[in-house]
Design a protein around this motif. Structure first.
Motif, PDB file in Angstrom:
ATOM      1  N   THR A 297      -6.414  45.755 -10.485  1.00 33.22           N
ATOM      2  CA  THR A 297      -5.746  44.707  -9.694  1.00 33.22           C
ATOM      3  C   THR A 297      -6.572  44.250  -8.497  1.00 33.22           C
ATOM      4  N   SER A 298      -7.549  45.034  -8.054  1.00 38.40           N
ATOM      5  CA  SER A 298      -8.319  44.729  -6.826  1.00 38.40           C
ATOM      6  C   SER A 298      -7.410  44.544  -5.623  1.00 38.40           C
ATOM      7  N   SER A 299      -6.298  45.225  -5.585  1.00 40.98           N
ATOM      8  CA  SER A 299      -5.404  45.053  -4.434  1.00 40.98           C
ATOM      9  C   SER A 299      -4.741  46.371  -4.063  1.00 40.98           C
ATOM     10  N   SER A 300      -5.014  46.846  -2.846  1.00 42.04           N
ATOM     11  CA  SER A 300      -4.376  48.083  -2.372  1.00 42.04           C
ATOM     12  C   SER A 300      -2.867  47.878  -2.235  1.00 42.04           C
ATOM     13  N   SER A 301      -2.462  46.659  -1.824  1.00 39.00           N
ATOM     14  CA  SER A 301      -1.020  46.419  -1.643  1.00 39.00           C
ATOM     15  C   SER A 301      -0.311  46.453  -2.986  1.00 39.00           C
ATOM     16  N   ASN A 333      -6.280  52.142   5.965  1.00 37.25           N
ATOM     17  CA  ASN A 333      -7.323  53.091   5.581  1.00 37.25           C
ATOM     18  C   ASN A 333      -8.099  52.547   4.383  1.00 37.25           C
ATOM     19  N   MET A 334      -9.165  51.829   4.674  1.00 35.66           N
ATOM     20  CA  MET A 334      -9.919  51.197   3.585  1.00 35.66           C
ATOM     21  C   MET A 334     -11.373  51.628   3.648  1.00 35.66           C
ATOM     22  N   ASN A 335     -11.648  52.792   3.096  1.00 32.18           N
ATOM     23  CA  ASN A 335     -13.014  53.328   3.120  1.00 32.18           C
ATOM     24  C   ASN A 335     -13.983  52.418   2.379  1.00 32.18           C
ATOM     25  N   GLY A 336     -13.570  52.001   1.175  1.00 28.43           N
ATOM     26  CA  GLY A 336     -14.460  51.204   0.332  1.00 28.43           C
ATOM     27  C   GLY A 336     -14.748  49.849   0.949  1.00 28.43           C
ATOM     28  N   THR A 337     -13.706  49.230   1.503  1.00 29.10           N
ATOM     29  CA  THR A 337     -13.862  47.918   2.119  1.00 29.10           C
ATOM     30  C   THR A 337     -14.798  47.995   3.318  1.00 29.10           C
ATOM     31  N   ALA A 338     -14.594  48.996   4.181  1.00 22.62           N
ATOM     32  CA  ALA A 338     -15.439  49.128   5.375  1.00 22.62           C
ATOM     33  C   ALA A 338     -16.892  49.360   4.958  1.00 22.62           C
ATOM     34  N   ALA A 375      -8.577  44.333   7.416  1.00 24.61           N
ATOM     35  CA  ALA A 375      -8.598  43.544   6.180  1.00 24.61           C
ATOM     36  C   ALA A 375      -7.266  43.684   5.432  1.00 24.61           C
ATOM     37  N   ALA A 376      -6.842  42.595   4.802  1.00 25.96           N
ATOM     38  CA  ALA A 376      -5.597  42.645   4.021  1.00 25.96           C
ATOM     39  C   ALA A 376      -5.877  43.295   2.672  1.00 25.96           C
ATOM     40  N   GLY A 377      -4.876  44.000   2.140  1.00 20.39           N
ATOM     41  CA  GLY A 377      -5.063  44.711   0.875  1.00 20.39           C
ATOM     42  C   GLY A 377      -4.864  43.834  -0.340  1.00 20.39           C
ATOM     43  N   VAL A 378      -5.538  42.692  -0.360  1.00 17.88           N
ATOM     44  CA  VAL A 378      -5.430  41.766  -1.496  1.00 17.88           C
ATOM     45  C   VAL A 378      -6.838  41.471  -2.004  1.00 17.88           C
ATOM     46  N   PRO A 379      -6.986  40.918  -3.222  1.00 17.32           N
ATOM     47  CA  PRO A 379      -8.336  40.631  -3.707  1.00 17.32           C
ATOM     48  C   PRO A 379      -9.100  39.756  -2.703  1.00 17.32           C
ATOM     49  N   GLY A 380     -10.304  40.181  -2.366  1.00 19.77           N
ATOM     50  CA  GLY A 380     -11.121  39.399  -1.425  1.00 19.77           C
ATOM     51  C   GLY A 380     -10.630  39.458   0.008  1.00 19.77           C
ATOM     52  N   GLY A 381      -9.702  40.367   0.315  1.00 24.33           N
ATOM     53  CA  GLY A 381      -9.117  40.431   1.670  1.00 24.33           C
ATOM     54  C   GLY A 381     -10.147  40.673   2.757  1.00 24.33           C
ATOM     55  N   SER A 382     -11.262  41.296   2.400  1.00 29.00           N
ATOM     56  CA  SER A 382     -12.246  41.616   3.437  1.00 29.00           C
ATOM     57  C   SER A 382     -13.195  40.455   3.736  1.00 29.00           C
ATOM     58  N   LEU A 383     -13.202  39.414   2.897  1.00 31.06           N
ATOM     59  CA  LEU A 383     -14.234  38.381   3.072  1.00 31.06           C
ATOM     60  C   LEU A 383     -14.139  37.639   4.419  1.00 31.06           C
ATOM     61  N   ILE A 410     -17.293  44.034  -7.463  1.00 27.62           N
ATOM     62  CA  ILE A 410     -17.409  45.055  -6.400  1.00 27.62           C
ATOM     63  C   ILE A 410     -16.033  45.295  -5.762  1.00 27.62           C
ATOM     64  N   ASP A 411     -15.207  44.232  -5.714  1.00 28.14           N
ATOM     65  CA  ASP A 411     -13.857  44.374  -5.151  1.00 28.14           C
ATOM     66  C   ASP A 411     -13.056  45.412  -5.950  1.00 28.14           C
ATOM     67  N   MET A 412     -13.218  45.374  -7.276  1.00 24.52           N
ATOM     68  CA  MET A 412     -12.508  46.354  -8.113  1.00 24.52           C
ATOM     69  C   MET A 412     -12.939  47.777  -7.717  1.00 24.52           C
ATOM     70  N   CYS A 413     -14.242  47.937  -7.494  1.00 25.65           N
ATOM     71  CA  CYS A 413     -14.758  49.276  -7.156  1.00 25.65           C
ATOM     72  C   CYS A 413     -14.314  49.689  -5.752  1.00 25.65           C
ATOM     73  N   ARG A 414     -14.393  48.744  -4.781  1.00 25.03           N
ATOM     74  CA  ARG A 414     -14.060  49.180  -3.417  1.00 25.03           C
ATOM     75  C   ARG A 414     -12.557  49.427  -3.264  1.00 25.03           C
ATOM     76  N   THR A 415     -11.728  48.651  -3.990  1.00 26.78           N
ATOM     77  CA  THR A 415     -10.289  48.891  -3.914  1.00 26.78           C
ATOM     78  C   THR A 415      -9.961  50.279  -4.478  1.00 26.78           C
ATOM     79  N   THR A 416     -10.681  50.673  -5.532  1.00 26.69           N
ATOM     80  CA  THR A 416     -10.482  52.006  -6.109  1.00 26.69           C
ATOM     81  C   THR A 416     -10.776  53.079  -5.060  1.00 26.69           C
ATOM     82  N   VAL A 417     -11.871  52.879  -4.309  1.00 25.42           N
ATOM     83  CA  VAL A 417     -12.213  53.844  -3.257  1.00 25.42           C
ATOM     84  C   VAL A 417     -11.139  53.812  -2.156  1.00 25.42           C
ATOM     85  N   ASN A 418     -10.662  52.613  -1.807  1.00 25.59           N
ATOM     86  CA  ASN A 418      -9.618  52.511  -0.765  1.00 25.59           C
ATOM     87  C   ASN A 418      -8.388  53.327  -1.136  1.00 25.59           C
ATOM     88  N   VAL A 419      -7.906  53.119  -2.365  1.00 32.20           N
ATOM     89  CA  VAL A 419      -6.656  53.771  -2.779  1.00 32.20           C
ATOM     90  C   VAL A 419      -6.864  55.283  -2.934  1.00 32.20           C
TER      91      VAL A 419
HETATM   92  N1  ASP Z   1      -9.339  44.148  -2.325  1.00 29.31           N
HETATM   93  C1  ASP Z   1      -9.404  45.131  -1.273  1.00 29.31           C
HETATM   94  C2  ASP Z   1      -8.117  45.924  -1.245  1.00 29.31           C
HETATM   95  O1  ASP Z   1      -7.075  45.421  -1.562  1.00 29.31           O
HETATM   96  C3  ASP Z   1      -9.673  44.508   0.070  1.00 29.31           C
HETATM   97  C4  ASP Z   1     -11.083  43.947   0.089  1.00 29.31           C
HETATM   98  O2  ASP Z   1     -12.023  44.721   0.336  1.00 29.31           O
HETATM   99  O3  ASP Z   1     -11.296  42.759  -0.139  1.00 29.31           O
HETATM  100  O4  ASP Z   1      -8.119  47.089  -0.912  1.00 29.31           O
END
Ligand code: ASP
Length: 451
Positions: A297-301, A333-338, A375-383, A410-419
């Motif tokens: 989903t690429s979304s933590s939320s 808490n977004m390790n992957g995003t940061a 950053a918001a927990g949605v796809p591309g939230g960090s951009l 990369i968003d798919m991968c970083r969201t996985t790390v975030n969650v």
């Molecule tokens: N998609 C990420 C998330 O929901 C946020 C991002 O890095 O764009 O965790």
């Protein structure tokens, strides 16, 4: 407790079904991309009618309905989980301790993540030596999208982000998707509810527990669709984009994904083993449904319902800690995003030849830690957050266009790390905390209210 497809101990385990869905979607998407997309000499893409029809009528609706069902549950969950988490922790001293541990975890582990990403860019230099013509064409392809992101980044100054934490109107915050604002309101609500011992408050807490139980019941139903939805979501992405989009920036993708993988498979297991005292293999097995949902989903939320379900039913950690850490963690808490923010800032600095001193790099690290919280927990939230950090360091923010073509993967991968980080945080913060009180006994106010 292992989670099964029906949630009742029958049939194939849910995570096995999700894994099958994952591979079916990926392989079918790859085949569909090879057979159904033709790229003309001018670079224009021709989508075969059968593929267009499959996407429009089958896989995209399945993916969207699943995402909508998950997002639908986020608001009642965030509010009820956080208020109940705080009320169940109850005693202000325990709340201070758990809150302190959570904040400590967020800052330290996010800091480690950003440092890993920044060291990787400094060592492998992915921004040096990119072919100018290739860069030009990548930037031209995504220019208008990048302009929109930069405008959003400029609108969200650091002070405005800080101010939005305290919402003037919690309903407006909810409607606008300002989850941090909703969380702040829920936190205050929970703290006050924990200190007022009237019948009214007990009834309210009991009702809120009902809201939570009902939402969890719905999650258990929705998540049964996950194997099909994961297949559909992966099919959509791979059939349309393929992997060729990754090639021109292969080195950048490799550095970003490699750094994320290091955090996921070296830092997290080390923390789990030495600090959380949980075997990493056990942890990853139990966390699998949340990990696969995050990836697709690429979304933590959108993943939060599944994350909470894993924390509540599989990890064996105290319920109140999981509710508190996972809910806050979904946006804060977004390790992957940061980590990714640090990688992009240094990558674009290298690309544009902007020299950043060691002092400035330390400042980038701090901004990225805050950026992970903002950053918001949605796809591309960090951009948009990345765009505003670029401006701060004199790096052209439009340069973000260079990486947009590869961002989704990369968003798919970083969201996985975030969650995964939220669940690791739950295990670590739970260390030394007493187990949940048995319902109806002891100091569990929510249970007492239900009794
Ligand atoms: N998609 C990420 C998330 O929901 C946020 C991002 O890095 O764009 O965790």
């Amino acid at each position: 407790m292992g989670m099964t497809a029906g949630g009742e101990g029958r049939g194939m385990a849910l995570h096995t079904k999700m894994l099958i869905g994952f591979f079916v979607g990926a392989v079918a998407g790859g085949i569909a991309h090879a057979l159904g997309i033709a790229v003309g000499a001018d670079g224009a893409r021709d989508v075969a009618p059968w593929l267009a029809a499959t996407l429009t009528w089958v896989t995209q609706p399945v993916g969207s309905i699943f995402l909508n069902l998950l997002f639908m549950l986020v608001l009642p969950l965030v509010f009820s989980a956080l208020v109940l988490g705080v009320v169940e922790i109850g005693d202000p001293k325990a709340l201070g301790r758990i809150g302190g541990k959570t904040l400590g975890f967020i800052f330290v582990v996010t800091g480690i993540a950003v440092a890993i990403g920044m060291v990787a860019v400094n060592v492998f230099q992915p921004g040096v030596g990119i072919d100018a013509a290739v860069a030009q064409s990548l930037i031209a392809q995504s220019q208008s999208q990048a302009e929109g992101i930069v405008a959003r980044g400029e609108a969200a100054s650091a002070m405005q982000v800080l101010l939005s934490i305290v919402p003037r109107n919690p309903l407006e915050a909810a409607v606008n998707g300002n989850l941090i604002g909703v969380m702040f309101f829920a936190l205050l609500f929970g703290i006050a509810a924990a200190t007022v011992h009237t019948d009214g408050v007990r009834t309210f807490v009991g009702t809120l527990q009902g809201v939570y139980d009902i939402t969890l019941k719905l999650i258990n139903k929705v998540i049964q669709l996950a194997p099909y939805a994961v297949a559909a979501l992966l099919f959509n992405l791979i059939a349309v984009q393929g992997f060729t989009a990754l090639l021109p920036l292969a080195k950048f993708v490799a550095v970003a994904v490699g750094a994320l993988a290091f955090h996921m498979f070296v830092v997290f297991p080390t923390l789990l083993w030495f600090v959380g005292r949980m075997g990493p293999v056990t942890f990853f097995k139990r966390a699998q449904p949340a990990i696969l949902t995050a990836f697709s989903t690429s979304s933590s939320s959108a993943t939060l319902p599944t994350t909470l379900r894993v924390a509540e039913e599989s990890l064996g950690t105290p319920r109140r800690v999981g509710r508190f850490v996972c809910t806050l963690g979904a946006t804060a808490n977004m390790n992957g995003t940061a980590l990714f923010e640090g990688v992009v800032v240094l990558f674009l600095a290298q690309f544009f030849g902007v020299e950043l001193s060691l002092g400035q790099q330390v400042l980038v690290l701090l901004m990225c830690i805050l950026g992970g919280i903002g950053a918001a927990g949605v796809p591309g939230g960090s951009l948009p957050v990345i765009a505003s950090i670029l401006v701060m360091f004199g790096i052209p923010p439009e340069g973000i266009a260079l990486i947009l073509g590869v961002d989704r993967f990369i968003d798919m991968c970083r969201t996985t790390v975030n969650v995964t980080g939220d669940l690791v945080g739950t295990v670590i913060v739970s260390r030394g905390e007493p187990p949940d009180a048995v319902e109806g006994h002891g100091p569990d106010p929510a249970a007492a209210a239900r009794a």
